[in-house]
Design a protein around this motif. Sequence first.
Motif, PDB file in Angstrom:
ATOM      1  N   ALA A 330       0.826  -1.211   0.000  1.00 37.41           N
ATOM      2  CA  ALA A 330       0.000   0.000   0.000  1.00 37.41           C
ATOM      3  C   ALA A 330       0.860   1.261   0.000  1.00 37.41           C
ATOM      4  CB  ALA A 330      -0.933  -0.008   1.215  1.00 37.41           C
ATOM      5  N   VAL A 331       2.025   1.206   0.676  1.00 33.00           N
ATOM      6  CA  VAL A 331       2.861   2.402   0.763  1.00 33.00           C
ATOM      7  C   VAL A 331       3.526   2.709  -0.571  1.00 33.00           C
ATOM      8  CG1 VAL A 331       4.888   3.408   1.890  1.00 33.00           C
ATOM      9  CG2 VAL A 331       3.225   2.112   3.238  1.00 33.00           C
ATOM     10  N   VAL A 332       4.005   1.653  -1.264  1.00 29.46           N
ATOM     11  CA  VAL A 332       4.729   1.874  -2.526  1.00 29.46           C
ATOM     12  C   VAL A 332       3.801   1.863  -3.728  1.00 29.46           C
ATOM     13  CG1 VAL A 332       6.832   0.886  -1.567  1.00 29.46           C
ATOM     14  CG2 VAL A 332       5.224  -0.590  -2.789  1.00 29.46           C
ATOM     15  N   ARG A 333       2.519   1.847  -3.485  1.00 29.31           N
ATOM     16  CA  ARG A 333       1.500   1.952  -4.533  1.00 29.31           C
ATOM     17  C   ARG A 333       1.533   0.774  -5.502  1.00 29.31           C
ATOM     18  NH1 ARG A 333      -0.108   7.361  -4.696  1.00 29.31           N
ATOM     19  NH2 ARG A 333       0.050   8.135  -2.563  1.00 29.31           N
ATOM     20  N   LEU A 334       1.628  -0.422  -4.978  1.00 26.03           N
ATOM     21  CA  LEU A 334       1.504  -1.636  -5.783  1.00 26.03           C
ATOM     22  C   LEU A 334       0.180  -2.322  -5.450  1.00 26.03           C
ATOM     23  CD1 LEU A 334       5.118  -3.136  -5.583  1.00 26.03           C
ATOM     24  CD2 LEU A 334       4.088  -1.861  -7.483  1.00 26.03           C
ATOM     25  N   ASP A 335      -0.352  -3.078  -6.442  1.00 28.87           N
ATOM     26  CA  ASP A 335      -1.628  -3.754  -6.188  1.00 28.87           C
ATOM     27  C   ASP A 335      -1.428  -4.965  -5.306  1.00 28.87           C
ATOM     28  OD1 ASP A 335      -1.503  -6.320  -8.071  1.00 28.87           O
ATOM     29  OD2 ASP A 335      -0.622  -4.624  -9.167  1.00 28.87           O
ATOM     30  N   ALA A 336      -2.520  -5.526  -4.846  1.00 27.80           N
ATOM     31  CA  ALA A 336      -2.463  -6.615  -3.869  1.00 27.80           C
ATOM     32  C   ALA A 336      -1.913  -7.907  -4.440  1.00 27.80           C
ATOM     33  CB  ALA A 336      -3.872  -6.861  -3.293  1.00 27.80           C
ATOM     34  N   THR A 337      -1.814  -8.011  -5.776  1.00 22.71           N
ATOM     35  CA  THR A 337      -1.302  -9.248  -6.386  1.00 22.71           C
ATOM     36  C   THR A 337       0.172  -9.147  -6.767  1.00 22.71           C
ATOM     37  OG1 THR A 337      -1.996  -8.483  -8.573  1.00 22.71           O
ATOM     38  CG2 THR A 337      -3.588  -9.793  -7.298  1.00 22.71           C
ATOM     39  N   ALA A 338       0.806  -8.026  -6.442  1.00 22.54           N
ATOM     40  CA  ALA A 338       2.214  -7.862  -6.802  1.00 22.54           C
ATOM     41  C   ALA A 338       3.072  -8.852  -6.022  1.00 22.54           C
ATOM     42  CB  ALA A 338       2.661  -6.431  -6.518  1.00 22.54           C
ATOM     43  N   PRO A 339       4.029  -9.523  -6.677  1.00 26.35           N
ATOM     44  CA  PRO A 339       4.884 -10.483  -5.958  1.00 26.35           C
ATOM     45  C   PRO A 339       5.812  -9.782  -4.969  1.00 26.35           C
ATOM     46  CG  PRO A 339       5.646 -10.199  -8.219  1.00 26.35           C
ATOM     47  CD  PRO A 339       4.344  -9.459  -8.112  1.00 26.35           C
ATOM     48  N   VAL A 340       6.382 -10.578  -4.068  1.00 24.43           N
ATOM     49  CA  VAL A 340       7.258 -10.041  -3.029  1.00 24.43           C
ATOM     50  C   VAL A 340       8.508  -9.426  -3.636  1.00 24.43           C
ATOM     51  CG1 VAL A 340       8.548 -10.615  -0.939  1.00 24.43           C
ATOM     52  CG2 VAL A 340       6.351 -11.718  -1.397  1.00 24.43           C
ATOM     53  N   THR A 341       8.998 -10.004  -4.743  1.00 29.00           N
ATOM     54  CA  THR A 341      10.221  -9.468  -5.356  1.00 29.00           C
ATOM     55  C   THR A 341      10.008  -8.036  -5.855  1.00 29.00           C
ATOM     56  OG1 THR A 341       9.556 -10.508  -7.438  1.00 29.00           O
ATOM     57  CG2 THR A 341      11.056 -11.750  -6.000  1.00 29.00           C
ATOM     58  N   ASP A 342       8.840  -7.768  -6.452  1.00 28.11           N
ATOM     59  CA  ASP A 342       8.565  -6.407  -6.909  1.00 28.11           C
ATOM     60  C   ASP A 342       8.486  -5.445  -5.734  1.00 28.11           C
ATOM     61  OD1 ASP A 342       8.506  -7.492  -9.398  1.00 28.11           O
ATOM     62  OD2 ASP A 342       6.317  -7.366  -9.666  1.00 28.11           O
ATOM     63  N   VAL A 343       7.864  -5.889  -4.649  1.00 28.97           N
ATOM     64  CA  VAL A 343       7.773  -5.037  -3.463  1.00 28.97           C
ATOM     65  C   VAL A 343       9.173  -4.747  -2.913  1.00 28.97           C
ATOM     66  CG1 VAL A 343       6.841  -4.845  -1.125  1.00 28.97           C
ATOM     67  CG2 VAL A 343       5.469  -5.909  -2.933  1.00 28.97           C
ATOM     68  N   ALA A 344      10.020  -5.779  -2.868  1.00 24.57           N
ATOM     69  CA  ALA A 344      11.378  -5.591  -2.344  1.00 24.57           C
ATOM     70  C   ALA A 344      12.175  -4.629  -3.213  1.00 24.57           C
ATOM     71  CB  ALA A 344      12.084  -6.935  -2.246  1.00 24.57           C
ATOM     72  N   ASP A 345      12.036  -4.765  -4.552  1.00 28.61           N
ATOM     73  CA  ASP A 345      12.780  -3.855  -5.439  1.00 28.61           C
ATOM     74  C   ASP A 345      12.318  -2.412  -5.259  1.00 28.61           C
ATOM     75  OD1 ASP A 345      14.096  -6.045  -6.387  1.00 28.61           O
ATOM     76  OD2 ASP A 345      12.863  -6.274  -8.195  1.00 28.61           O
ATOM     77  N   GLN A 346      11.000  -2.206  -5.139  1.00 24.70           N
ATOM     78  CA  GLN A 346      10.504  -0.849  -4.968  1.00 24.70           C
ATOM     79  C   GLN A 346      10.942  -0.261  -3.625  1.00 24.70           C
ATOM     80  OE1 GLN A 346       9.115   0.691  -7.343  1.00 24.70           O
ATOM     81  NE2 GLN A 346       8.341   2.567  -6.382  1.00 24.70           N
ATOM     82  N   VAL A 347      10.907  -1.079  -2.565  1.00 18.14           N
ATOM     83  CA  VAL A 347      11.342  -0.618  -1.241  1.00 18.14           C
ATOM     84  C   VAL A 347      12.826  -0.295  -1.259  1.00 18.14           C
ATOM     85  CG1 VAL A 347      11.660  -1.322   1.160  1.00 18.14           C
ATOM     86  CG2 VAL A 347       9.487  -1.771  -0.007  1.00 18.14           C
ATOM     87  N   ALA A 348      13.624  -1.121  -1.926  1.00 15.60           N
ATOM     88  CA  ALA A 348      15.065  -0.860  -2.007  1.00 15.60           C
ATOM     89  C   ALA A 348      15.339   0.435  -2.735  1.00 15.60           C
ATOM     90  CB  ALA A 348      15.763  -2.034  -2.712  1.00 15.60           C
ATOM     91  N   TRP A 349      14.572   0.714  -3.789  1.00 11.75           N
ATOM     92  CA  TRP A 349      14.763   1.968  -4.522  1.00 11.75           C
ATOM     93  C   TRP A 349      14.407   3.176  -3.681  1.00 11.75           C
ATOM     94  CZ3 TRP A 349      11.531   5.891  -6.276  1.00 11.75           C
ATOM     95  CH2 TRP A 349      12.085   6.760  -7.230  1.00 11.75           C
ATOM     96  N   LEU A 350      13.361   3.041  -2.840  1.00 11.56           N
ATOM     97  CA  LEU A 350      12.917   4.155  -2.010  1.00 11.56           C
ATOM     98  C   LEU A 350      13.866   4.408  -0.844  1.00 11.56           C
ATOM     99  CD1 LEU A 350       9.062   3.520  -1.873  1.00 11.56           C
ATOM    100  CD2 LEU A 350      10.234   5.367  -3.069  1.00 11.56           C
ATOM    101  N   THR A 351      14.406   3.337  -0.294  1.00 12.99           N
ATOM    102  CA  THR A 351      15.235   3.483   0.915  1.00 12.99           C
ATOM    103  C   THR A 351      16.720   3.531   0.622  1.00 12.99           C
ATOM    104  OG1 THR A 351      15.252   1.081   1.203  1.00 12.99           O
ATOM    105  CG2 THR A 351      13.502   2.326   2.326  1.00 12.99           C
ATOM    106  N   GLY A 352      17.146   3.190  -0.585  1.00 17.90           N
ATOM    107  CA  GLY A 352      18.566   3.178  -0.914  1.00 17.90           C
ATOM    108  C   GLY A 352      19.280   1.933  -0.439  1.00 17.90           C
ATOM    109  N   ARG A 353      18.555   0.934   0.013  1.00 17.44           N
ATOM    110  CA  ARG A 353      19.187  -0.298   0.456  1.00 17.44           C
ATOM    111  C   ARG A 353      19.454  -1.206  -0.739  1.00 17.44           C
ATOM    112  NH1 ARG A 353      16.456  -2.325   6.127  1.00 17.44           N
ATOM    113  NH2 ARG A 353      16.327  -0.260   7.164  1.00 17.44           N
ATOM    114  N   ALA A 354      20.256  -2.231  -0.474  1.00 13.20           N
ATOM    115  CA  ALA A 354      20.550  -3.209  -1.519  1.00 13.20           C
ATOM    116  C   ALA A 354      19.320  -4.080  -1.750  1.00 13.20           C
ATOM    117  CB  ALA A 354      21.743  -4.071  -1.124  1.00 13.20           C
ATOM    118  N   PRO A 355      18.931  -4.312  -3.005  1.00 16.14           N
ATOM    119  CA  PRO A 355      17.737  -5.145  -3.261  1.00 16.14           C
ATOM    120  C   PRO A 355      17.839  -6.542  -2.673  1.00 16.14           C
ATOM    121  CG  PRO A 355      18.378  -3.935  -5.240  1.00 16.14           C
ATOM    122  CD  PRO A 355      19.481  -3.732  -4.235  1.00 16.14           C
TER     123      PRO A 355
END
Length: 397
Positions: A330-355
């Motif tokens: 919900a925070v990174v604006r992905l739909d409920a069916t998005a896989p965990v890998t997509d969520v991790a990549d988006q979070v890494a891009w937002l936080t600057g952490r390693a994917p």
Amino acid sequence: MSLLEVPVTAAQPPGTRRQRRRAGVLVGALVLAVLLLVALLSPRTNRESMSPSSVAPAGARALAQVLGEQGVRVREERSWAAVQDALGGAGAGAGEGATVLVTAPELLSADRLRALAASGADLVLLRPRAAALEALADGVGVGPTSAAADRDPGCAVPAAVAAGRARAGGTAYAVAPGAPALSCYGGSYVQVQPLEPGGGRLVVLGQPGLLTNRWVAQEGNAALALHVLGGREELVWYLPDPLDTESAPVPLGQLVPGWVAPATLLLLLAALTAALWRGRRLGRLVPEPLPVVVRAAETVEGHGRLYATAGAAGRAADLLRGAAVRRLRAVVRLDATAPVTDVADQVAWLTGRAPAQVRELLAGPAPRDDAALVRLAGDLDALERSVRGDSPRKAIQ
């Protein structure tokens, strides 16, 4: 400012609309005319047993058509009044030019049967019972029944001699010695001679099957039927209606078998007994208090204690990661069916952490012990805080 374009259609002239309505009316009239023509040209047939207009195997349409081709006028009647009208009245000798075929003599009273015999018409009865024979033919009684089979006439009646071998069997009739009657085909065909000069003959058929569409073309059945029914200019094919009686209507209580009332009473008693048995109560109703309302924090603590007691660190980690992934979607604006890998990549891009680090945190292996589970919970909480915090690379709202 945006412009709204509205399509404009040209109005049809009144003449065009009238022509279309006129064409629709003509088409509807043509369809109705075709349906009416089909209804008028379709043969009026049915599938009733022993009916001259029935095309069923047990019907007699084939015989009726052949009689019509031989010049015999076949009239199908179902009421006593119509039969009297077809015979020219109820007086003696009124039906001298007709033959009356009664398909169900048991539905006629003795008086009506005698009236038909006194009309001067030839009378043909199909499978009559003892009461009808007592009213019309002294010395003729009901005999045993037998299986249907083709037999020779065995008599000197001209109609039977001309027909030869024909279908016999069914109900047989016995002729007493000295009675003015001749028996053929083993008793399934009996011809009673007229008792009065100019009177009509009486023919008793115990095997109506020889008149039906199924058997009329076999052996001499057609010849015998034509001799019996085609001897006069008019044939009144009488199918008596059970409701067309000369007596008062029979009360319903006399038509119902005697066991119906006791059986109904027994069923009501059984239903009442079952209701009392299934509806019994062992005492007064006891009110039950509603379940206790438990605070959400206590529920979470209770689940935690259960997981700790069972040593289900992996199950607890899966629940923590699943809840975190749902919130992060919900925070990174992905739909409920998005896989965990997509969520991790988006979070890494937002936080600057390693994917790879974020993926291991959200979908890594299960913790080995409780200490690792506690560290995982803290890391997930820190990850969510960093995503929700004031990051310069925060997603555009």
